[in-house]
Design a protein around this motif. Structure first.
Motif, mmCIF file in Angstrom:
data_model
loop_
_atom_site.group_PDB
_atom_site.id
_atom_site.type_symbol
_atom_site.label_atom_id
_atom_site.label_comp_id
_atom_site.label_asym_id
_atom_site.label_seq_id
_atom_site.Cartn_x
_atom_site.Cartn_y
_atom_site.Cartn_z
ATOM 1 N N TYR A 193 0.822 -1.206 0.000
ATOM 2 C CA TYR A 193 0.000 0.000 0.000
ATOM 3 C C TYR A 193 0.856 1.257 0.000
ATOM 4 C CZ TYR A 193 -4.535 -2.197 0.271
ATOM 5 O OH TYR A 193 -5.671 -2.900 -0.047
ATOM 6 N N CYS A 225 -6.515 4.951 2.268
ATOM 7 C CA CYS A 225 -6.719 3.974 1.195
ATOM 8 C C CYS A 225 -7.964 3.160 1.509
ATOM 9 C CB CYS A 225 -5.496 3.061 1.070
ATOM 10 S SG CYS A 225 -3.947 3.948 0.781
ATOM 11 N N PHE A 227 -2.312 -2.793 -4.397
ATOM 12 C CA PHE A 227 -3.270 -3.452 -3.514
ATOM 13 C C PHE A 227 -3.632 -4.835 -4.060
ATOM 14 C CE2 PHE A 227 -5.691 -0.859 -6.513
ATOM 15 C CZ PHE A 227 -6.650 -1.735 -6.984
ATOM 16 N N GLU A 271 -10.941 0.526 1.290
ATOM 17 C CA GLU A 271 -10.976 -0.863 0.848
ATOM 18 C C GLU A 271 -12.372 -1.312 0.424
ATOM 19 O OE1 GLU A 271 -8.934 -3.732 0.330
ATOM 20 O OE2 GLU A 271 -7.680 -1.993 -0.035
#
Length: 217
Positions: free
Chosen positions: A39, A154, A44, A156
């Motif tokens: 990351y 980030c 990813f 998800e």
């Protein structure tokens, strides 16, 4: 495409390596060390459970700049009426489990394997992953989770059990962190997030922001 060595945590440089449709590498493992390292590079994992682990860095990248979030009049009314309440890191396991079980349009199963879910739970226990919960009358009705890398979040996955729950949670999170976050990585396009202001930017632009953020940490 590069096959990863399970005994060595490394990835091809996504700045110079352009895989097919953003596919950078395959193989390796889902250790928290590898995921965290990936990351920080802008990479990813995304794959079907039971199949080879695939690692991605798409170009362009779907992101949201916090100052560009769009809130419709109807959503603003919902937020002003306090239909939902919000929390952070109150029930990470509940959020990620609901994300795993949520039905995705056009998908017969889930991309979130038990092994990957366990790794994110460990990352949360180390303070590297966070969840945002959305509550209604004491019930968890929506939320999302992701990794926090300095001033970059980030994202998800998210879920909603009632209409507008995840959208309200996302808006609340962004508006509460406008002065703390430089960018929210949404990874791949969804109409849901596009309606909130997310957009495509070149991979190189995304990686530049991410790397500058890492250097300031």
């Amino acid at each position: 495409m590069v096959r990863l060595d399970e005994n060595e945590i490394s990835f091809p440089d996504p700045e110079v390596y352009d895989g097919h449709d953003g596919l950078i590498a395959f193989g390796g493992d889902l250790s928290i060390e590898r995921i965290w390292f990936a990351y920080q590079l802008g990479i990813f994992p995304w794959y079907n459970p039971g199949e080879e682990i695939l690692w991605w860095c798409p170009d362009p990248r779907f992101v949201l700049l916090p100052e560009e979030i769009k809130v419709s009049k109807s959503m603003r009314k919902i937020l002003n009426r306090n239909v939902f309440t919000f929390s952070e890191n109150r029930d990470f396991r509940g959020v990620i489990k609901n994300c795993q079980q949520s039905h995705r349009k056009g998908q017969s199963g889930t991309w979130l394997s038990d092994e990957l879910m366990d790794s994110f739970i460990q990352l949360h226990e180390y303070g590297l992953a966070k969840s945002i919960e959305v509550w209604q009358e004491g019930e968890l009705v929506g939320g999302f989770y992701g990794l926090q890398i300095g001033n970059v979040f980030c994202g998800e996955s998210m879920f909603a059990k009632v209409s507008n729950a995840s959208k309200a949670g996302f808006i609340h999170f962004v508006e509460s962190n406008k002065n703390k976050l430089e960018l929210i990585d949404c990874q791949s396009h969804t109409e849901h997030l596009e309606s909130l202001g997310a957009k495509m930017i070149p991979k190189k632009e995304f990686l530049k922001i991410l790397h500058e953020n890492n250097e300031r940490r």
